[in-house]
Design an enzyme around this catalytic site. Structure first.
Site, mmCIF file in Angstrom:
data_model
loop_
_atom_site.group_PDB
_atom_site.id
_atom_site.type_symbol
_atom_site.label_atom_id
_atom_site.label_comp_id
_atom_site.label_asym_id
_atom_site.label_seq_id
_atom_site.Cartn_x
_atom_site.Cartn_y
_atom_site.Cartn_z
ATOM 1 N N LYS A 1 5.166 -6.275 3.751
ATOM 2 C CA LYS A 1 3.870 -5.574 3.674
ATOM 3 C C LYS A 1 2.764 -6.427 4.291
ATOM 4 O O LYS A 1 1.935 -5.936 5.054
ATOM 5 C CB LYS A 1 3.476 -5.330 2.207
ATOM 6 C CG LYS A 1 4.188 -4.182 1.565
ATOM 7 C CD LYS A 1 3.598 -3.930 0.177
ATOM 8 C CE LYS A 1 4.537 -3.070 -0.626
ATOM 9 N NZ LYS A 1 4.020 -2.688 -1.920
ATOM 10 N N THR B 1 -4.192 1.244 -3.864
ATOM 11 C CA THR B 1 -2.846 1.650 -3.459
ATOM 12 C C THR B 1 -2.856 3.137 -3.117
ATOM 13 O O THR B 1 -2.358 3.559 -2.070
ATOM 14 C CB THR B 1 -1.826 1.362 -4.585
ATOM 15 O OG1 THR B 1 -1.851 -0.028 -4.842
ATOM 16 C CG2 THR B 1 -0.427 1.791 -4.188
ATOM 17 N N LYS C 1 6.551 -12.363 -5.901
ATOM 18 C CA LYS C 1 6.644 -11.331 -6.935
ATOM 19 C C LYS C 1 7.027 -11.977 -8.251
ATOM 20 O O LYS C 1 7.707 -13.001 -8.262
ATOM 21 C CB LYS C 1 7.706 -10.292 -6.561
ATOM 22 C CG LYS C 1 7.520 -8.971 -7.278
ATOM 23 C CD LYS C 1 6.410 -8.165 -6.647
ATOM 24 C CE LYS C 1 6.156 -6.865 -7.349
ATOM 25 N NZ LYS C 1 5.259 -6.002 -6.564
ATOM 26 N N LYS D 1 1.957 -13.937 -2.142
ATOM 27 C CA LYS D 1 1.118 -13.005 -2.895
ATOM 28 C C LYS D 1 1.970 -11.842 -3.383
ATOM 29 O O LYS D 1 2.774 -11.302 -2.631
ATOM 30 C CB LYS D 1 0.021 -12.492 -1.949
ATOM 31 C CG LYS D 1 -0.879 -11.429 -2.507
ATOM 32 C CD LYS D 1 -2.268 -11.986 -2.766
ATOM 33 C CE LYS D 1 -3.129 -11.073 -3.606
ATOM 34 N NZ LYS D 1 -2.667 -10.990 -5.014
ATOM 35 N N ASN E 1 -1.050 4.133 -12.444
ATOM 36 C CA ASN E 1 -2.178 3.703 -11.612
ATOM 37 C C ASN E 1 -2.115 4.367 -10.232
ATOM 38 O O ASN E 1 -3.061 5.044 -9.809
ATOM 39 C CB ASN E 1 -2.151 2.169 -11.492
ATOM 40 C CG ASN E 1 -3.265 1.630 -10.623
ATOM 41 O OD1 ASN E 1 -4.319 2.250 -10.513
ATOM 42 N ND2 ASN E 1 -3.047 0.499 -9.997
HETATM 43 P P1 NAD Z 1 2.190 2.302 -13.721
HETATM 44 O O1 NAD Z 1 2.896 1.478 -14.725
HETATM 45 O O2 NAD Z 1 0.724 2.432 -13.808
HETATM 46 O O3 NAD Z 1 2.811 3.787 -13.752
HETATM 47 C C1 NAD Z 1 4.183 4.046 -13.649
HETATM 48 C C2 NAD Z 1 4.393 5.545 -13.802
HETATM 49 O O4 NAD Z 1 5.799 5.805 -13.613
HETATM 50 C C3 NAD Z 1 4.041 6.078 -15.188
HETATM 51 O O5 NAD Z 1 3.527 7.391 -15.099
HETATM 52 C C4 NAD Z 1 5.401 6.085 -15.912
HETATM 53 O O6 NAD Z 1 5.441 7.053 -16.970
HETATM 54 C C5 NAD Z 1 6.301 6.491 -14.751
HETATM 55 N N1 NAD Z 1 7.699 6.097 -15.006
HETATM 56 C C6 NAD Z 1 8.174 4.980 -15.594
HETATM 57 N N2 NAD Z 1 9.517 5.026 -15.682
HETATM 58 C C7 NAD Z 1 9.896 6.200 -15.105
HETATM 59 C C8 NAD Z 1 11.151 6.842 -14.901
HETATM 60 N N3 NAD Z 1 12.296 6.289 -15.317
HETATM 61 N N4 NAD Z 1 11.154 8.051 -14.256
HETATM 62 C C9 NAD Z 1 9.995 8.631 -13.857
HETATM 63 N N5 NAD Z 1 8.774 8.100 -14.046
HETATM 64 C C10 NAD Z 1 8.738 6.886 -14.663
HETATM 65 O O7 NAD Z 1 2.664 1.738 -12.303
HETATM 66 P P2 NAD Z 1 1.884 1.864 -10.905
HETATM 67 O O8 NAD Z 1 1.007 0.698 -10.769
HETATM 68 O O9 NAD Z 1 1.364 3.244 -10.742
HETATM 69 O O10 NAD Z 1 3.111 1.622 -9.905
HETATM 70 C C11 NAD Z 1 4.005 2.685 -9.555
HETATM 71 C C12 NAD Z 1 4.830 2.245 -8.363
HETATM 72 O O11 NAD Z 1 3.958 1.911 -7.282
HETATM 73 C C13 NAD Z 1 5.703 1.005 -8.600
HETATM 74 O O12 NAD Z 1 6.889 1.137 -7.856
HETATM 75 C C14 NAD Z 1 4.859 -0.113 -8.046
HETATM 76 O O13 NAD Z 1 5.651 -1.214 -7.662
HETATM 77 C C15 NAD Z 1 4.231 0.587 -6.858
HETATM 78 N N6 NAD Z 1 3.013 -0.090 -6.418
HETATM 79 C C16 NAD Z 1 1.913 -0.182 -7.233
HETATM 80 C C17 NAD Z 1 0.796 -0.858 -6.770
HETATM 81 C C18 NAD Z 1 -0.459 -0.948 -7.593
HETATM 82 O O14 NAD Z 1 -1.421 -1.537 -7.100
HETATM 83 N N7 NAD Z 1 -0.506 -0.389 -8.781
HETATM 84 C C19 NAD Z 1 0.799 -1.419 -5.495
HETATM 85 C C20 NAD Z 1 1.934 -1.278 -4.688
HETATM 86 C C21 NAD Z 1 3.049 -0.614 -5.168
#
Ligand code: NAD
Length: 428
Positions: free
Chosen positions: A108, A204, A120, A84, A235
């Site tokens: 996780k 998250t 992934k 997953k 997100n």
């Molecule tokens: P997202 O795409 O919704 O948001 C990413 C954010 O990071 C945006 O605000 C973007 O502008 C910013 N960003 C992108 N490149 C950047 C950079 N070079 N420097 C600074 N900011 C930057 O992604 P998300 O879903 O919020 O995920 C963010 C992190 O959390 C990731 O590492 C993801 O793997 C992790 N994560 C997300 C989830 C989920 O359910 N959404 C679950 C587990 C882990």
């Protein structure tokens, strides 16, 4: 250096960073297995995904030409159950990064005790420069390309960076068409009307907030009035900012890919949420911004990297002023920086624990799809809280008892279940 030279240097740095991500993960997995008393063979099994598929996806672009995109799907270990993990759309996706991320998903799932292994996926693309039609064709093409190795009892994708519930809906529809029956359990993070779960989008962030609350208790910090800095306003980051702001914390810094905003008196989070675009970008609306690097070094109580990997490194670890760092993003702190933060007495709650709320509610979504009976938002939140509080304390207690940092303790908790399952199956 010309533009081409700069691009080549950036690409080289990216390859090095993702290789570093994989090798640092392998080092900690090896250390965790040794502390648990496993032989070298177990490490040989777990150091790489069991399966890694590379696909090439032709997509007809809006102007009529065909572009070929490269995508990946990694399945780390399926001894416990189906694999997953999310699918990332990003220009910097690469093979080693996807492998490392699949290993983190296994960890996780072990930490929060789900009946899954880690997987992934990723596609090298820039969705910010693609139309909705192009994104739909790419999403469907990816599912066709990986359809042999995925499915509700094999490998279940989900959203990640720059993918969302609409993309999950297209992918679910494509898979259902291929199989000729409705398959909501093929993918999670779907819209509610297609079998999504209440609470999935904010899961998250909810999990991160629960970890922040538990960590703050250990450090005697009150959430009300605590100064919080969040990197990323997507997100994860945006929900997080909202929850902490509503809980009375002072969110003094947020950022996106273009820069960061800082106000020592607290930012107007509701206003920023209202103005951000669907990619989590908001800072371009302001004249007075600081850099992401400056943001990470701000004076605060709690720092939450919630954007991308490799943000806290040997270069800035000594300048981090927060007393608690909670990793909402995957891999924001390097292996070396983890050691520096621990030595400095900063409580680091690692990604594999802190960001496990997403996969936990994804699991709830899959369970609801399988049973065809759906839970209320309150039921989901209550179940999530129980899982995260228990998992946090399990890792924290392991760290205290063994005198380890929380990352190594989390890896020990995380590898145990898949190692035992692999042993019982007679693989090792
Ligand atoms: P997202 O795409 O919704 O948001 C990413 C954010 O990071 C945006 O605000 C973007 O502008 C910013 N960003 C992108 N490149 C950047 C950079 N070079 N420097 C600074 N900011 C930057 O992604 P998300 O879903 O919020 O995920 C963010 C992190 O959390 C990731 O590492 C993801 O793997 C992790 N994560 C997300 C989830 C989920 O359910 N959404 C679950 C587990 C882990």
């Amino acid at each position: 250096m010309g533009t081409q030279g700069i691009a080549a240097a950036e690409a080289k740095q990216q390859v090095e960073e993702s290789l570093n991500m994989l090798t640092s993960t392998q080092i900690v997995v090896k250390e965790a297995l040794a502390k648990l008393g496993y032989q070298e063979e177990m490490y040989e099994l777990l150091k790489e995904p069991l399966r890694m598929l590379t696909v090439r996806i032709p997509v007809r672009m809006d102007d009529g030409h065909v572009e070929i995109f490269t995508g990946y799907r990694a399945q780390h270990n399926d001894a416990v159950g189906p694999t997953k993990g999310g699918v990332r759309f990003h220009p910097e996706v690469d093979e080693n990064e996807v492998k490392a991320l699949s290993m983190w998903m296994s960890l996780k799932c072990g930490i929060v005790d789900l009946p899954y292994g880690g997987g992934k996926g990723g596609i090298i693309c820039d969705p910010r420069n693609m139309s909705l039609g192009e994104l739909e064709r790419l999403s469907r093409g990816y599912v066709r390309a990986i359809s042999q190795i995925v499915g509700p009892t094999k490998d279940i994708p989900a959203p990640d960076v720059y993918t969302n519930s609409q993309i999950m809906a297209w992918m679910m529809d494509e898979y259902s068409r291929l199989r000729e029956y409705d398959s909501p359990g093929f993918i999670t993070g779907k819209p509610l009307v297609l079998g999504g779960s209440h609470g999935r989008e904010k899961a998250t962030a909810e999990g991160v907030v629960i970890c922040i609350e538990e960590a703050a208790k250990k450090r005697g910090i009150e959430i009300k009035g605590a100064r919080v800095v969040i990197q990323g306003f997507g997100n994860a980051g945006s929900f997080l900012a909202k929850f902490l702001h509503d809980a009375g914390a002072k969110v003094i810094g947020i950022s996106d890919a273009n820069g960061a905003l800082h106000d020592p008196d607290g930012l107007d989070i509701d206003y920023l949420l209202d103005r951000r675009d669907s990619f989590g970008t908001v800072t371009n609306l302001f004249d007075h911004t600081i850099t992401n690097q400056e943001l990470l070094e701000l004076d605060c109580d709690i720092l939450v990297p919630a954007a991308i990997s490799n943000q806290i490194t040997v270069k800035n670890a000594d300048n981090i002023k927060a007393s608690i760092v909670v990793e909402a993003a995957n891999g924001p702190t390097t292996f070396e920086a983890t050691k520096i933060l621990s030595e400095r007495g900063i409580l680091l709650v690692p990604d594999v624990l802190a960001s496990s709320g997403g996969v936990t509610v994804s699991y709830f979504e899959w369970v609801q799809n399988n049973q065809g009976y759906y839970w209320s938002e309150e039921e989901v939140s209550e179940k999530l809280r129980k899982v995260i509080v228990k998992s946090f304390n399990n890792v924290y207690d392991t760290a205290v008892a063994r005198k380890l940092n929380m990352r190594l303790a989390a890896y020990m908790v995380g590898v145990r279940k898949m190692s035992e399952a692999s042993r019982f199956r007679g693989w090792v």
